[in-house]
Enzyme design. Structure first.
Site, mmCIF file in Angstrom:
data_model
loop_
_atom_site.group_PDB
_atom_site.id
_atom_site.type_symbol
_atom_site.label_atom_id
_atom_site.label_comp_id
_atom_site.label_asym_id
_atom_site.label_seq_id
_atom_site.Cartn_x
_atom_site.Cartn_y
_atom_site.Cartn_z
ATOM 1 N N TYR A 156 28.072 111.554 18.210
ATOM 2 C CA TYR A 156 26.716 112.283 18.949
ATOM 3 C C TYR A 156 27.256 113.480 18.643
ATOM 4 O O TYR A 156 26.810 114.052 17.995
ATOM 5 C CB TYR A 156 25.953 111.627 19.619
ATOM 6 C CG TYR A 156 24.716 112.257 20.230
ATOM 7 C CD1 TYR A 156 24.376 111.675 19.223
ATOM 8 C CD2 TYR A 156 24.880 113.019 20.965
ATOM 9 C CE1 TYR A 156 22.529 111.891 19.663
ATOM 10 C CE2 TYR A 156 23.741 113.931 21.460
ATOM 11 C CZ TYR A 156 22.071 112.836 20.684
ATOM 12 O OH TYR A 156 21.790 113.498 21.427
ATOM 13 N N LYS A 160 25.639 116.266 16.212
ATOM 14 C CA LYS A 160 24.533 117.165 16.978
ATOM 15 C C LYS A 160 25.495 118.388 16.877
ATOM 16 O O LYS A 160 24.474 119.758 16.267
ATOM 17 C CB LYS A 160 24.465 117.420 18.389
ATOM 18 C CG LYS A 160 23.626 115.531 18.414
ATOM 19 C CD LYS A 160 22.150 115.942 17.664
ATOM 20 C CE LYS A 160 21.516 115.128 18.509
ATOM 21 N NZ LYS A 160 20.231 115.027 16.935
HETATM 22 P P1 NAP Z 1 14.348 107.918 21.526
HETATM 23 O O1 NAP Z 1 13.800 107.691 22.408
HETATM 24 O O2 NAP Z 1 15.453 106.838 21.113
HETATM 25 O O3 NAP Z 1 13.416 108.330 20.391
HETATM 26 C C1 NAP Z 1 14.089 107.909 18.545
HETATM 27 C C2 NAP Z 1 12.644 108.008 17.504
HETATM 28 O O4 NAP Z 1 13.902 108.230 16.290
HETATM 29 C C3 NAP Z 1 12.281 106.791 17.666
HETATM 30 O O5 NAP Z 1 10.904 107.598 17.494
HETATM 31 C C4 NAP Z 1 12.811 106.369 16.550
HETATM 32 O O6 NAP Z 1 11.956 105.244 15.897
HETATM 33 C C5 NAP Z 1 13.023 107.366 15.215
HETATM 34 N N1 NAP Z 1 14.403 107.357 14.204
HETATM 35 C C6 NAP Z 1 15.530 106.598 14.410
HETATM 36 N N2 NAP Z 1 16.147 106.204 13.749
HETATM 37 C C7 NAP Z 1 15.469 106.847 13.078
HETATM 38 C C8 NAP Z 1 15.568 106.719 11.378
HETATM 39 N N3 NAP Z 1 16.657 106.043 10.666
HETATM 40 N N4 NAP Z 1 14.659 107.311 10.597
HETATM 41 C C9 NAP Z 1 13.187 108.058 11.328
HETATM 42 N N5 NAP Z 1 13.415 107.652 12.758
HETATM 43 C C10 NAP Z 1 14.048 106.748 12.797
HETATM 44 O O7 NAP Z 1 14.724 108.268 21.256
HETATM 45 P P2 NAP Z 1 14.569 110.640 22.204
HETATM 46 O O8 NAP Z 1 15.453 110.696 23.138
HETATM 47 O O9 NAP Z 1 13.074 110.689 22.115
HETATM 48 O O10 NAP Z 1 15.416 111.375 21.155
HETATM 49 C C11 NAP Z 1 15.081 112.461 19.875
HETATM 50 C C12 NAP Z 1 15.602 113.200 19.512
HETATM 51 O O11 NAP Z 1 16.147 113.707 20.672
HETATM 52 C C13 NAP Z 1 17.011 112.504 18.814
HETATM 53 O O12 NAP Z 1 17.323 113.517 17.927
HETATM 54 C C14 NAP Z 1 17.985 113.449 20.231
HETATM 55 O O13 NAP Z 1 19.154 113.026 19.478
HETATM 56 C C15 NAP Z 1 17.620 114.354 20.325
HETATM 57 N N6 NAP Z 1 18.212 114.736 22.757
HETATM 58 C C16 NAP Z 1 17.727 113.459 22.582
HETATM 59 C C17 NAP Z 1 18.395 113.971 24.197
HETATM 60 C C18 NAP Z 1 17.786 112.951 25.128
HETATM 61 O O14 NAP Z 1 18.249 112.992 26.317
HETATM 62 N N7 NAP Z 1 17.012 112.505 25.480
HETATM 63 C C19 NAP Z 1 18.852 115.139 24.612
HETATM 64 C C20 NAP Z 1 19.041 115.473 23.115
HETATM 65 C C21 NAP Z 1 19.146 115.611 22.510
HETATM 66 P P3 NAP Z 1 12.493 103.816 15.763
HETATM 67 O O15 NAP Z 1 11.076 103.945 16.997
HETATM 68 O O16 NAP Z 1 10.846 103.402 14.908
HETATM 69 O O17 NAP Z 1 13.208 102.935 15.787
#
Ligand code: NAP
Length: 248
Positions: A156, A160
């Site tokens: 990851y 990133k």
């Molecule tokens: P999340 O709640 O797990 O949601 C992930 C989303 O991405 C879901 O809508 C999922 O769809 C979709 N997804 C996953 N794989 C996919 C694919 N191959 N094609 C299309 N859609 C896909 O994650 P989140 O926390 O909101 O994270 C969103 C972004 O922020 C990510 O890039 C993550 O790395 C980044 N981020 C998050 C955090 C954090 O603390 N949460 C911190 C830093 C960065 P489904 O519902 O259909 O599975």
């Protein structure tokens, strides 16, 4: 204020979490929104209805961000329906956290494929339309893991960090064509992704955050909307930290 009125915006991975909050925020600001997701049909249906209730258009695609053919089809569909693509938010992402000794080749490649190749795919498919229009914005959702590195996340953190390099390279490539490319390096934000962390890990992380708490999706979405707007017209190649001060 509807400062994104008339824009057509793609948000990837918007069925849940941060993507969902960004999709709703840009819709509230007046943009038509197209989004994709991988599995969550019910949540995607609900989001589409919520966006439409805000008085703008919504398009939902069940399309894997890591599949260039599926992404191209989606981008073509969005262009046909909206007539243009003003911005893409590359948000789709997932984690497969493990120490490297336990990490399989699949854990590595799936994380790179979704988080990094997915952003390449959407940027590749949409950027020419933006360059032709002499206007566009790409926003890549990165992480402080890609800035400082996190143990248990070599896959990851690499993806990133790759997104940050891609952001800067593409910003230099397309700036003269009126296209801006930026990234946001997020800290710990309350979503399904961080809910999956062990309580012990969550407490240790919280203790290191100067603002003393995890972020909420509402701490992220307004800045994302701003970065796509004309108010950010002179910002490109930037990496905006939204992390409660964790990685300063
Ligand atoms: P999340 O709640 O797990 O949601 C992930 C989303 O991405 C879901 O809508 C999922 O769809 C979709 N997804 C996953 N794989 C996919 C694919 N191959 N094609 C299309 N859609 C896909 O994650 P989140 O926390 O909101 O994270 C969103 C972004 O922020 C990510 O890039 C993550 O790395 C980044 N981020 C998050 C955090 C954090 O603390 N949460 C911190 C830093 C960065 P489904 O519902 O259909 O599975």
């Amino acid at each position: 204020m509807k400062y994104l009125e008339g824009m057509g915006i793609i948000v990837t991975g918007a069925s849940r979490g941060i993507g969902r909050a960004i999709a709703l925020e840009v819709a509230r600001r007046g943009a038509d929104v197209a989004f994709n997701y991988l599995k969550s049909d019910a949540q995607a249906g609900e989001l589409k209805a919520e966006i439409e209730a805000l008085g703008v258009r919504a398009l939902a695609f069940k399309a894997d961000a890591g599949d260039l053919k599926a992404v191209r089809e989606m981008v073509t569909g969005v262009k046909r329906e909206f007539g243009k693509i003003d911005a893409v938010v590359n948000n789709a992402g997932l984690t497969r956290d493990k120490l490297i000794m336990m990490m399989s080749e699949e854990d590595w490649s799936e994380v790179i494929r979704t988080n990094l190749t997915g952003a390449f795919n959407f940027s590749r498919a949409a950027v020419f339309n933006m360059m032709k229009a002499k206007r566009g914005a790409i926003l890549n959702i990165s992480s402080i893991s890609g800035v400082v590195g996190m143990p248990g996340q070599v896959n990851y953190s690499a993806a990133k960090a790759g997104l940050i390099g891609m952001t800067k390279a593409l910003a230099k490539e397309v700036g003269r064509h009126g296209v801006r490319v930026n990234a946001m390096a997020l800290g710990f934000i309350e979503t399904d992704m961080t809910a999956a962390l062990a309580e012990e890990h969550r407490n240790a992380a919280r203790a290191m955050i100067p603002l003393g708490r995890f972020g909420k999706v509402e701490d992220v979405a307004p800045t994302a909307a701003f970065m796509l707007s004309d108010a950010a017209a002179y910002i490109t190649g930037a990496v905006i930290h939204i992390d409660g001060g964790l990685a300063m």
